[in-house]
Design an enzyme around this catalytic site. Structure first.
Site, PDB file in Angstrom:
ATOM      1  N   ASP A   1       3.483  12.130   3.687  1.00 20.36           N
ATOM      2  CA  ASP A   1       2.111  12.206   3.452  1.00 20.36           C
ATOM      3  C   ASP A   1       1.637  13.890   3.535  1.00 20.36           C
ATOM      4  O   ASP A   1       0.951  13.322   5.254  1.00 20.36           O
ATOM      5  CB  ASP A   1       1.311  10.778   3.891  1.00 20.36           C
TER       6      ASP A   1
ATOM      7  N   GLU B   1      -3.505   3.042  -2.817  1.00 18.62           N
ATOM      8  CA  GLU B   1      -4.117   3.576  -2.440  1.00 18.62           C
ATOM      9  C   GLU B   1      -5.469   2.098  -3.165  1.00 18.62           C
ATOM     10  O   GLU B   1      -6.626   2.827  -2.585  1.00 18.62           O
ATOM     11  CB  GLU B   1      -4.706   4.536  -1.477  1.00 18.62           C
TER      12      GLU B   1
ATOM     13  N   LYS C   1      -4.372   9.648 -10.345  1.00 12.53           N
ATOM     14  CA  LYS C   1      -4.454   8.839  -8.618  1.00 12.53           C
ATOM     15  C   LYS C   1      -3.726   7.212  -9.522  1.00 12.53           C
ATOM     16  O   LYS C   1      -4.716   6.750  -9.611  1.00 12.53           O
ATOM     17  CB  LYS C   1      -4.858   8.958  -7.725  1.00 12.53           C
TER      18      LYS C   1
ATOM     19  N   GLU D   1      -4.731  18.535   6.414  1.00 14.73           N
ATOM     20  CA  GLU D   1      -5.256  16.980   7.406  1.00 14.73           C
ATOM     21  C   GLU D   1      -4.998  16.624   8.531  1.00 14.73           C
ATOM     22  O   GLU D   1      -5.407  15.314   9.627  1.00 14.73           O
ATOM     23  CB  GLU D   1      -5.425  16.251   5.852  1.00 14.73           C
TER      24      GLU D   1
ATOM     25  N   GLU E   1       3.337  18.951  -5.850  1.00 11.57           N
ATOM     26  CA  GLU E   1       1.566  18.816  -4.843  1.00 11.57           C
ATOM     27  C   GLU E   1       1.690  19.720  -2.888  1.00 11.57           C
ATOM     28  O   GLU E   1       2.220  18.500  -1.972  1.00 11.57           O
ATOM     29  CB  GLU E   1       0.711  17.428  -4.820  1.00 11.57           C
TER      30      GLU E   1
ATOM     31  N   ARG F   1       0.605  11.032 -10.448  1.00  9.90           N
ATOM     32  CA  ARG F   1       0.947  11.743  -9.267  1.00  9.90           C
ATOM     33  C   ARG F   1       1.833  10.534  -8.993  1.00  9.90           C
ATOM     34  O   ARG F   1       1.889   9.371  -9.286  1.00  9.90           O
ATOM     35  CB  ARG F   1      -0.215  11.612  -8.403  1.00  9.90           C
TER      36      ARG F   1
ATOM     37  N   HIS G   1       3.089  10.528  10.924  1.00 12.68           N
ATOM     38  CA  HIS G   1       2.012   9.616  11.060  1.00 12.68           C
ATOM     39  C   HIS G   1       1.705   9.099  12.791  1.00 12.68           C
ATOM     40  O   HIS G   1       1.666   7.500  12.463  1.00 12.68           O
ATOM     41  CB  HIS G   1       2.757   8.094  10.163  1.00 12.68           C
TER      42      HIS G   1
ATOM     43  N   GLU H   1     -13.517  15.075   0.314  1.00 21.96           N
ATOM     44  CA  GLU H   1     -12.385  13.907   0.860  1.00 21.96           C
ATOM     45  C   GLU H   1     -11.312  15.121   1.492  1.00 21.96           C
ATOM     46  O   GLU H   1     -10.496  15.962   0.860  1.00 21.96           O
ATOM     47  CB  GLU H   1     -11.581  13.009   0.154  1.00 21.96           C
ATOM     48  N   ARG H   2     -10.828  14.860   3.012  1.00 18.10           N
ATOM     49  CA  ARG H   2      -9.977  15.360   3.703  1.00 18.10           C
ATOM     50  C   ARG H   2     -10.607  17.182   3.665  1.00 18.10           C
ATOM     51  O   ARG H   2      -9.872  18.028   3.542  1.00 18.10           O
ATOM     52  CB  ARG H   2      -8.448  14.945   3.666  1.00 18.10           C
TER      53      ARG H   2
ATOM     54  N   ASN I   1      -9.205  10.275  -6.335  1.00 16.88           N
ATOM     55  CA  ASN I   1     -10.049   9.081  -5.778  1.00 16.88           C
ATOM     56  C   ASN I   1     -10.849   9.410  -6.975  1.00 16.88           C
ATOM     57  O   ASN I   1     -12.394   9.682  -6.153  1.00 16.88           O
ATOM     58  CB  ASN I   1     -10.095   8.543  -4.475  1.00 16.88           C
TER      59      ASN I   1
HETATM   60  O1  GCW Z   1      -3.276  11.794   2.489  1.00 23.21           O
HETATM   61  C1  GCW Z   1      -3.608  10.993   2.053  1.00 23.21           C
HETATM   62  C2  GCW Z   1      -5.084  11.267   2.709  1.00 23.21           C
HETATM   63  C3  GCW Z   1      -6.004  10.680   0.938  1.00 23.21           C
HETATM   64  C4  GCW Z   1      -5.978  11.043   0.208  1.00 23.21           C
HETATM   65  C5  GCW Z   1      -4.516  10.356  -0.301  1.00 23.21           C
HETATM   66  C6  GCW Z   1      -3.901  11.132  -1.313  1.00 23.21           C
HETATM   67  C7  GCW Z   1      -7.428  11.596  -1.748  1.00 23.21           C
HETATM   68  O2  GCW Z   1      -5.924  10.607   3.787  1.00 23.21           O
HETATM   69  O3  GCW Z   1      -7.301  11.036   1.716  1.00 23.21           O
HETATM   70  O4  GCW Z   1      -6.693  10.593  -1.224  1.00 23.21           O
HETATM   71  O5  GCW Z   1      -3.595  10.815   1.229  1.00 23.21           O
HETATM   72  O6  GCW Z   1      -3.382  11.998  -1.425  1.00 23.21           O
HETATM   73  O7  GCW Z   1      -4.280  10.360  -2.956  1.00 23.21           O
END
Ligand code: GCW
Length: 741
Positions: free
Chosen positions: A404, A330, A326, A432, A426, A363, A560, A206-207, A249
């Site tokens: 973010d 989300e 987490k 990303e 973090e 987190r 963003h 992811e990313r 995730n």
């Molecule tokens: O930055 C966002 C990302 C998600 C990521 C989330 C997070 C792992 O777009 O892909 O998921 O943050 O940090 O939990």
């Protein structure tokens, strides 16, 4: 044929650099043929795999000067960790100096290098050095005299400190440092220096913009890729001591016996390098793989399940680090699904790992669709009241900014606001939001900007660095995490310059007070060349690069504005579902009259989450730095900036400047042609070309969109967007790497 061409192309550079001489054309031709036939030329191509641990031969004069200082290695090799230090020194010295020094149990010649701890090395023990206060990780490097012989001593209290010291000594040689008259003492206050991999069990990252996951789950636990060891070496060389193997995730399957066996195998590879493994866990795992009906953290059966799971893990991996979670963010499950708090959830897991010395990294990246309050405020609102409610082995892991990982954010207001809780930083090392793999964006200045930000929470000088290193509020449990940019690409990070972000993250994790420029310098010398005519311009270019990204993507506090889901490229017009706080229009709030998110006391009042002096600065239009203007204020397009320009003109100037900065970076790099190997030169040159195109895309799309709202002309001399707005709006990117739909 291909091989011959490639080798022929590369040779002039390699020879000029390494042998310091020009070869005659005839001799070169013979060499080309020999190398092409043996395949050796390609095998040794500079493909970035060796990172900053290349250990290529130093110029002979320099090597000769060093050889007298490393004539013998006196070091133990009784344990795997001691063996790792020994192997690295032999490899490094052999490569840099063209010969490996003999190893011995005792100093018998001038110029010996003595490495170890008082427990592992009788020679070190006899020196009676004061190794107290070095902690597990610290070390001393000193010039000394033993039995009449001048020597260099690398001493630590623990084997891992000796390993770090060995890497430091090699770094001195790689960067042309003096190794005479040494008196160095290195310690760290950051206990956990961790890389977070967002790697899925199916190999997707992811990313991730550097290929697939480096963990070959299918072949584990039997096949241990050599790459795992090189990964561990690279991390140990910068002091990283933990790795979270899987995505936050998370998939509950990582906690099943077959996967735990695989995790155990990886832990075995990393252990000699002082690296512990951690796992991201899914809060609903007791239901998904445990057969329970609930994951309620206050349910005794759930608590028992986690305790048994922790026991099972520690029976396999006695030095397992702990869990990263987490939760309720989300779409991830969490304690709030059962009406419990984040503290209830974290504490339940903390109790499970506590008997084994494990920790929980919980987190704070939590925000909810149901909450209509400014997203930037939600983590603070959620967690601040929980200060003091977490177990002693819980760290709250907080992203550097409140939204973010944007190209620029103010520091997260949680730093300084929870004195009773260890807060773990973090950072995102993977880019990303800063151009994926190809854009050259050195993140050292971004990390440094956050770490040095003054929260003013306990008066002046309450920097974020002092919050996370535990000094400000007296925490012994301290940590920092970086979301890794590592994948199966041969160069590990998707570009050679992205390796600098991994490197800088590690160096700052060790010492958050280091400065980004010195780190860049070190990295350039080790990675590319020690030639001053190369180092200075390239470091200058790196230092400017992150601001260039801010300029062409999100100047003056905008944030963003990227396309939804894939996050590749601009989409400031996007107002589509499924939720408002994932749309750019939510963040820029532009209309015919003005732009910016009003987070002042007359708006969402996010400013009030900062300590009063900081809040006062952010709240006041006359005091707020331009860089944060539109993060905290909504102002008219004709708002008069400090420069004397209107806000609209200023925005256009910044967008354009961003593109110009990339052009300058390209020009700088072009001047470096011939100063390093052709392979890495060319890749960076092509990537800079991509960056220029995409920077222009960001500029033009943003200007076209905002102009469609305000109807204002561009300032004189500024080029209009290349395409109409409809063109930019029509682009779609369903297949970009790293995407999680
Ligand atoms: O930055 C966002 C990302 C998600 C990521 C989330 C997070 C792992 O777009 O892909 O998921 O943050 O940090 O939990």
């Amino acid at each position: 044929m291909l091989a011959i061409t490639a080798v022929g192309l590369f040779l002039p550079f390699r020879c000029a650099k390494h042998a310091g001489s020009r070869l005659t054309a005839a001799f070169r031709l013979v060499l080309v043929l020999v190398l092409a036939l043996s395949g050796a030329g390609l095998a040794h191509a500079e493909d970035g795999y060796d990172l900053w641990l290349r250990y290529r031969p130093l110029p002979e004069a320099q090597a000769a000067a060093y050889r007298g200082h490393v004539a013998q290695l006196v070091l133990p090799a009784a344990t795997p960790r001691q063996q790792a230090a020994r192997d690295e020194l032999l490899r490094g010295l052999g490569g840099l100096l063209g010969q490996t020094p003999p190893t011995s149990d005792a100093v018998s010649v001038d110029g010996a290098v003595v490495v170890g701890t008082p427990a592992s090395s009788p020679t070190i023990a006899r020196l009676r050095l004061d190794t107290r206060g070095l902690g597990h990780d610290g070390y001393l490097i000193r010039s000394a005299v033993i039995a009449g012989h001048p020597v260099t001593v690398v001493a630590a209290a623990d084997d891992v400190g000796a390993l770090y010291g060995a890497f430091h000594l090699l770094r001195l040689l790689q960067t042309g440092g003096s190794i005479a008259g040494l008196d160095l003492r290195e310690t760290t206050r950051m206990k956990l220096r961790v890389l977070d991999h967002w790697d899925d069990l199916n190999g997707h990252v992811e990313r991730g913009y550097a290929g697939n996951s480096i963990w070959g789950w299918q072949k584990l636990p039997d096949w241990l890729e050599p790459r795992y060891t090189d990964y561990a070496r690279a991390n140990a060389s910068i002091g990283i001591n933990g790795t979270v193997l899987n995505n936050v995730n998370a998939n509950a399957a990582i906690l099943t016996p077959p996967y735990l066996d695989k995790v155990k195998a990886l832990a075995g590879v990393f252990r000699p390098y002082g690296i512990r493994v951690y796992l991201s866990v899914k809060f609903s795992a007791p239901i998904e793989i445990g057969g329970l009906k609930t994951a309620d953290p206050l349910d005794p059966a759930v608590q028992r399940w986690w305790r048994a799971k922790a026991d099972e893990i520690y029976a396999l991996i006695p030095d397992f680090g702990g869990f990263l979670v987490k939760a309720n963010s989300e779409g991830q499950p969490g304690p709030q699904d059962y009406g419990r708090t984040h503290a209830d959830g974290a504490n339940m897991l903390a109790d499970a790992v506590a008997p084994h010395g494990g920790i929980v990294m919980w987190r704070a990246f939590v925000y909810s669709q149901a909450n209509t309050d400014d997203r930037a405020k939600q983590a603070y609102t959620e967690f601040k009241p929980l200060d003091g409610k977490f177990r002693a082995n819980v760290l709250l892991q907080v992203k550097n900014g409140p939204i973010d990982f944007q190209p620029r954010e103010p520091f997260n207001p949680l730093f300084g606001a929870m004195p009773k809780t260890p807060l773990m930083m973090e950072f995102q090392v993977t880019k990303e939001y800063l151009g994926f793999a190809t854009h050259l964006a050195y993140l050292g200045p971004l990390f440094e900007e956050t770490l040095r930000a003054d929260t003013m929470a306990r008066g002046k000088g309450s920097t974020v660095a002092r919050v996370i290193d535990g000094e400000l509020d007296g925490h012994a449990l301290t940590g920092i995490a970086g979301v890794a940019n590592i994948g199966t690409d041969r160069d590990w990070s998707g570009s050679d310059f992205n390796q600098a972000n991994w490197y800088a993250y590690g160096r700052l994790a060790w010492n958050p007070m280091l400065d980004a420029r010195s780190i860049a310098e070190e990295w350039v010398r080790m990675t590319f060349s020690d030639d001053a005519a190369f180092v200075k311009p390239v470091v200058d270019m790196m230092m400017q690069s992150r601001e260039a990204v801010v300029d062409y993507m999100t100047p003056l506090g905008l944030h963003h504005l990227m396309g939804k889901g894939h996050h590749y490229g601009p989409a400031p017009w996007d107002a589509s579902g499924p939720r408002a706080d994932w749309t750019p229009v939510y963040y820029h709030r532009a209309d015919h009259d003005g732009i910016g998110f009003d987070r002042s006391s007359s708006g969402s009042n996010a400013v009030a989450q900062y300590a009063p002096p900081v809040a006062g600065t952010f709240n006041d239009l006359s005091k707020i730095p331009d860089a944060y203007l539109l993060w905290f204020h909504h102002v008219p397009w004709n708002y008069r900036m400090r420069s004397g320009r209107t806000l609209w003109d200023e925005l256009v100037v910044h967008y354009t400047q961003g593109v110009d900065e990339v052009k300058q970076m390209r020009a700088t790099w072009q001047r470096m042609d011939g100063r390093i190997d052709a392979e890495r030169y060319r890749k960076a040159a092509v990537f800079l070309g991509i960056q220029e195109k995409e920077a222009l895309w960001w500029r033009d799309a943003s200007i076209a969109y905002f102009q469609s709202l305000n109807g204002l002309p561009l300032p004189a001399g500024y080029a209009p967007p290349q395409h109409p707005l409809s063109y930019y709006e029509s682009l779609s990117f369903p297949f970009v790497p790293g995407y999680r739909p």
